[in-house]
Design a protein around this motif. Structure first.
Motif, PDB file in Angstrom:
ATOM      1  N   SER A 240      31.233  -1.524 -15.013  1.00 32.69           N
ATOM      2  CA  SER A 240      31.881  -0.618 -14.068  1.00 32.69           C
ATOM      3  C   SER A 240      33.248  -0.141 -14.526  1.00 32.69           C
ATOM      4  CB  SER A 240      32.027  -1.301 -12.708  1.00 32.69           C
ATOM      5  OG  SER A 240      33.013  -2.327 -12.778  1.00 32.69           O
ATOM      6  N   GLY A 241      33.908  -0.935 -15.378  1.00 32.81           N
ATOM      7  CA  GLY A 241      35.280  -0.606 -15.742  1.00 32.81           C
ATOM      8  C   GLY A 241      36.283  -1.110 -14.730  1.00 32.81           C
ATOM      9  N   ASP A 242      35.809  -1.765 -13.670  1.00 32.85           N
ATOM     10  CA  ASP A 242      36.689  -2.332 -12.649  1.00 32.85           C
ATOM     11  C   ASP A 242      36.909  -3.816 -12.907  1.00 32.85           C
ATOM     12  OD1 ASP A 242      36.922   0.052 -11.275  1.00 32.85           O
ATOM     13  OD2 ASP A 242      35.205  -0.353  -9.995  1.00 32.85           O
ATOM     14  N   SER A 243      38.117  -4.291 -12.630  1.00 34.55           N
ATOM     15  CA  SER A 243      38.433  -5.708 -12.775  1.00 34.55           C
ATOM     16  C   SER A 243      38.426  -6.376 -11.415  1.00 34.55           C
ATOM     17  CB  SER A 243      39.804  -5.892 -13.432  1.00 34.55           C
ATOM     18  OG  SER A 243      39.793  -5.369 -14.746  1.00 34.55           O
ATOM     19  N   GLY A 244      37.962  -7.614 -11.377  1.00 33.64           N
ATOM     20  CA  GLY A 244      37.914  -8.321 -10.101  1.00 33.64           C
ATOM     21  C   GLY A 244      37.774  -9.816 -10.280  1.00 33.64           C
ATOM     22  N   VAL A 245      37.700 -10.517  -9.161  1.00 33.34           N
ATOM     23  CA  VAL A 245      37.507 -11.963  -9.144  1.00 33.34           C
ATOM     24  C   VAL A 245      36.331 -12.266  -8.221  1.00 33.34           C
ATOM     25  CG1 VAL A 245      39.950 -12.443  -9.577  1.00 33.34           C
ATOM     26  CG2 VAL A 245      39.112 -12.292  -7.218  1.00 33.34           C
ATOM     27  N   ARG A 246      35.828 -13.496  -8.317  1.00 29.74           N
ATOM     28  CA  ARG A 246      34.771 -13.924  -7.420  1.00 29.74           C
ATOM     29  C   ARG A 246      35.234 -15.168  -6.672  1.00 29.74           C
ATOM     30  NH1 ARG A 246      28.344 -13.594  -8.830  1.00 29.74           N
ATOM     31  NH2 ARG A 246      27.675 -13.323  -6.670  1.00 29.74           N
ATOM     32  N   HIS A 247      35.109 -15.120  -5.355  1.00 32.99           N
ATOM     33  CA  HIS A 247      35.574 -16.215  -4.519  1.00 32.99           C
ATOM     34  C   HIS A 247      34.503 -17.299  -4.399  1.00 32.99           C
ATOM     35  CE1 HIS A 247      39.355 -14.360  -3.146  1.00 32.99           C
ATOM     36  NE2 HIS A 247      38.710 -13.215  -3.308  1.00 32.99           N
ATOM     37  N   PRO A 248      34.893 -18.503  -3.959  1.00 31.94           N
ATOM     38  CA  PRO A 248      33.927 -19.607  -3.844  1.00 31.94           C
ATOM     39  C   PRO A 248      32.713 -19.285  -2.977  1.00 31.94           C
ATOM     40  CG  PRO A 248      36.157 -20.469  -3.710  1.00 31.94           C
ATOM     41  CD  PRO A 248      36.280 -18.972  -3.706  1.00 31.94           C
ATOM     42  N   ASP A 249      32.855 -18.351  -2.021  1.00 28.49           N
ATOM     43  CA  ASP A 249      31.713 -17.990  -1.173  1.00 28.49           C
ATOM     44  C   ASP A 249      30.793 -16.963  -1.827  1.00 28.49           C
ATOM     45  OD1 ASP A 249      33.249 -15.725  -1.049  1.00 28.49           O
ATOM     46  OD2 ASP A 249      33.507 -15.706   1.129  1.00 28.49           O
ATOM     47  N   GLY A 250      31.098 -16.573  -3.078  1.00 30.70           N
ATOM     48  CA  GLY A 250      30.271 -15.624  -3.807  1.00 30.70           C
ATOM     49  C   GLY A 250      30.680 -14.178  -3.644  1.00 30.70           C
ATOM     50  N   TYR A 251      31.615 -13.900  -2.738  1.00 34.52           N
ATOM     51  CA  TYR A 251      32.063 -12.526  -2.519  1.00 34.52           C
ATOM     52  C   TYR A 251      33.008 -12.110  -3.647  1.00 34.52           C
ATOM     53  CZ  TYR A 251      30.190 -12.104   2.236  1.00 34.52           C
ATOM     54  OH  TYR A 251      29.358 -12.018   3.317  1.00 34.52           O
ATOM     55  N   ILE A 252      32.818 -10.881  -4.131  1.00 35.00           N
ATOM     56  CA  ILE A 252      33.711 -10.371  -5.166  1.00 35.00           C
ATOM     57  C   ILE A 252      34.875  -9.626  -4.511  1.00 35.00           C
ATOM     58  CG2 ILE A 252      31.798 -10.136  -6.783  1.00 35.00           C
ATOM     59  CD1 ILE A 252      32.151  -7.037  -6.456  1.00 35.00           C
ATOM     60  N   GLU A 253      35.972  -9.577  -5.226  1.00 37.35           N
ATOM     61  CA  GLU A 253      37.151  -8.832  -4.762  1.00 37.35           C
ATOM     62  C   GLU A 253      37.682  -8.000  -5.918  1.00 37.35           C
ATOM     63  OE1 GLU A 253      41.642  -9.453  -2.872  1.00 37.35           O
ATOM     64  OE2 GLU A 253      40.406 -11.193  -3.374  1.00 37.35           O
ATOM     65  N   LEU A 254      37.766  -6.715  -5.693  1.00 37.63           N
ATOM     66  CA  LEU A 254      38.256  -5.790  -6.713  1.00 37.63           C
ATOM     67  C   LEU A 254      39.767  -5.946  -6.859  1.00 37.63           C
ATOM     68  CD1 LEU A 254      36.710  -3.577  -8.330  1.00 37.63           C
ATOM     69  CD2 LEU A 254      37.709  -1.919  -6.759  1.00 37.63           C
ATOM     70  N   LYS A 255      40.218  -6.022  -8.101  1.00 41.49           N
ATOM     71  CA  LYS A 255      41.652  -6.097  -8.363  1.00 41.49           C
ATOM     72  C   LYS A 255      42.198  -4.770  -8.870  1.00 41.49           C
ATOM     73  CE  LYS A 255      42.578 -10.287  -7.149  1.00 41.49           C
ATOM     74  NZ  LYS A 255      43.491 -10.547  -6.010  1.00 41.49           N
ATOM     75  N   ASP A 256      41.422  -4.080  -9.670  1.00 42.76           N
ATOM     76  CA  ASP A 256      41.894  -2.794 -10.183  1.00 42.76           C
ATOM     77  C   ASP A 256      40.874  -2.204 -11.133  1.00 42.76           C
ATOM     78  OD1 ASP A 256      43.805  -0.784 -10.200  1.00 42.76           O
ATOM     79  OD2 ASP A 256      45.431  -2.147 -10.667  1.00 42.76           O
ATOM     80  N   ARG A 257      41.039  -0.905 -11.417  1.00 43.76           N
ATOM     81  CA  ARG A 257      40.349  -0.335 -12.559  1.00 43.76           C
ATOM     82  C   ARG A 257      40.981  -0.946 -13.796  1.00 43.76           C
ATOM     83  NH1 ARG A 257      35.716   2.080 -12.591  1.00 43.76           N
ATOM     84  NH2 ARG A 257      36.315   3.388 -14.336  1.00 43.76           N
ATOM     85  N   SER A 258      40.175  -1.277 -14.787  1.00 40.03           N
ATOM     86  CA  SER A 258      40.713  -1.901 -15.993  1.00 40.03           C
ATOM     87  C   SER A 258      41.823  -1.053 -16.598  1.00 40.03           C
ATOM     88  CB  SER A 258      39.587  -2.103 -17.023  1.00 40.03           C
ATOM     89  OG  SER A 258      38.609  -2.980 -16.519  1.00 40.03           O
TER      90      SER A 258
END
Length: 489
Positions: free
Chosen positions: A356-374
């Motif tokens: 995708s070109g997007d940067s993010g993290v994954r939380h313990p519940d499996g939900y992803i969170e977008l941090k930014d476009r790379s």
């Protein structure tokens, strides 16, 4: 498995064309399109689509033709144009001259068509159904090819996540040319819904249409929702009932987070993930709920998987909510590829995933969170700064209507955050750059706070997304900030 066969009795290529044919039977007398005084039923819409297909076939247009290729073969004859005048108005002077040159007015073209036309369904569900261009937020716009299969699955997934029951009333605030309206141009046919259309998007028109047509659902970019939240009292109206709202793009500001938050790209047929809400979270404090709702969530049913991976090793990052990686998709709702750009398509699909070109993290519940476009992450003095995190803090300032953060060249740190801000009308000339910077420094690590604040209208695409590449260029021309100014706040 002996005795099984694959034939027309048990296999038909998936296509949303079937939604329209079914809608004409099940919802034939129900409204399909409402635009001012113009109203059609699903029976009308089905007939008009058949006539249009018949008329195009009569003109010699076949599946797979492209417009530029046809033009390249045209030497002495100009291409035919179809004039679509504003409903209720006479054809303009320009339109009349075009018609006089042998072109068609839209309704006249339809009359050429025959209702007994044999609709041509795809032979392969992976055949292209539409071509959508990325909106150009990063200046690199590409033609994205959708398949019948992807459109079919994404349409059904979107109406499920939007909790659209039978016969919803949908107000169009997302342009239909943008990811085919997040695939709801087809999805509404599947549920026999009424498409409420308008010429322009304003808070007043949105409130008026909701009240007049008893709208049950609508979608829009976060800029549209921000517009509604901050609408003057004279434009607001009481809602006739519950209205479900879906938004995409970057996370909207906290005041508009009581909605369905989706995330995706043109390459994923629009929304590919949703932040599915769980009732056990209702007891959490409002700020904690807002943080969870701002996440992009999990993939919908039409996609096999969404993951956060190291783009080099392709290993999944830990589910710790801290380790960043690239958001990647895999599944049937991902595009076929980029039009006439095999090299870029192969790069986007490297490793068997869509990058995708997007940067993010994954939380313990499996939900992803977008941090930014790379390409939007600011590396300042060796530290990574998420522009989305900084923007969310600026958004929370009571004077701010819109905000975008980009990197500005700096001779000491490489780049530093520069904020472009539009203030609410009632706060104009009240909030200063110093106030915004101080507000951020009280809520963020100091290195993340903007050093420069520019007050102006933000450039947007036709779909309401902020064009950061324009702001990056502006920040670049502003030059490097001196050490003395850097330490000022």
């Amino acid at each position: 498995m002996e005795g099984t066969i694959n034939c027309s009795a048990n296999y038909v290529p998936l296509t949303p064309i079937s939604f329209l044919e079914r809608a004409a039977i099940v919802y034939g007398d129900r409204p399909s399109v409402v635009y001012g005084d113009v109203k059609y039923t699903w029976k009308h819409t089905h007939q008009r689509c058949i006539k249009l297909a018949s008329a195009l076939a009569h003109l010699g247009i076949s599946p797979g033709d492209g417009a530029l290729e046809i033009l390249s073969k045209t030497v002495s004859k100009l291409p035919l144009l179809v004039v679509i005048p504003e409903c209720g108005e006479l054809v303009s002077i320009v339109g009349k001259s075009l018609l006089a040159s042998g072109n068609f007015e839209h309704e006249s073209l339809l009359e050429m068509g025959k209702l007994d036309f044999d609709v041509r369904r795809p032979k392969d569900e992976c055949d292209p159904i539409s071509l959508n261009y990325t909106s150009g937020t990063s200046s690199s716009s590409k033609g994205v090819i959708y398949s019948h299969r992807g459109a079919y699955l994404n349409s059904l997934s979107t109406i499920i996540v939007n909790e659209m029951g039978s016969m919803p009333t949908y107000l169009w605030c997302v342009p239909m040319f943008h990811c085919n309206g997040w695939c709801l141009a087809w999805g509404m046919a599947a549920q026999g819904g009424a498409n409420i259309c308008r010429r322009s998007v304003t808070a007043k028109r949105i409130f008026d249409n909701i009240a007049q047509h008893k709208v049950t659902h609508f979608g829009g970019a976060s800029t549209v929702l921000n517009m509604i939240v901050n609408a003057p009292a004279r434009d607001q109206k009481s809602l006739p009932g519950k209205v479900a709202v879906i938004t995409g793009c970057s996370p909207p500001p906290p005041p508009v987070l009581t909605l369905i938050h989706g995330y995706g790209l043109t390459e994923t047929n629009g929304p590919g993930t949703f932040c599915i809400w769980k009732p056990e979270r209702d007891s959490l404090p409002q700020d904690a709920q807002a943080k969870i709702k701002s996440r992009q969530g999990v993939q919908h049913l039409g996609l096999e998987k969404v993951d956060i991976k190291d783009p080099v090793t392709m290993a999944s990052v830990p589910w710790d909510g801290k380790t960043m990686g690239e958001v990647m998709f895999r599944g049937n709702a991902v595009m076929n590829g980029y039009l006439k750009n095999l090299k870029v398509t192969e790069e986007a699909f490297s490793g068997g995933w869509f990058h995708s070109g997007d940067s993010g993290v994954r939380h313990p519940d499996g939900y992803i969170e977008l941090k930014d476009r790379s390409k939007d992450i600011i590396i300042s003095g060796g530290e990574n700064i998420s522009t989305i995190e900084v923007e969310s803090v600026i958004f929370s300032h009571p004077s701010v209507l819109e905000a975008a953060v980009v990197g500005k060249p700096d001779e000491h740190c490489g780049k530093i955050p520069c904020a472009f801000v539009k203030l609410k009308d009632e706060y104009n000339n009240n909030a200063s750059a110093e106030e915004i910077i101080k507000y951020c420094r009280e809520r963020l690590p100091h290195f993340m706070a903007p050093r420069t604040v520019v007050f102006e209208d933000l450039p947007k695409t036709s779909t309401g997304k902020i064009q950061k590449y324009v702001l990056k260029q502006k920040a670049k021309t502003m030059g490097s900030i001196s050490k003395k100014t850097t330490n000022k706040y």
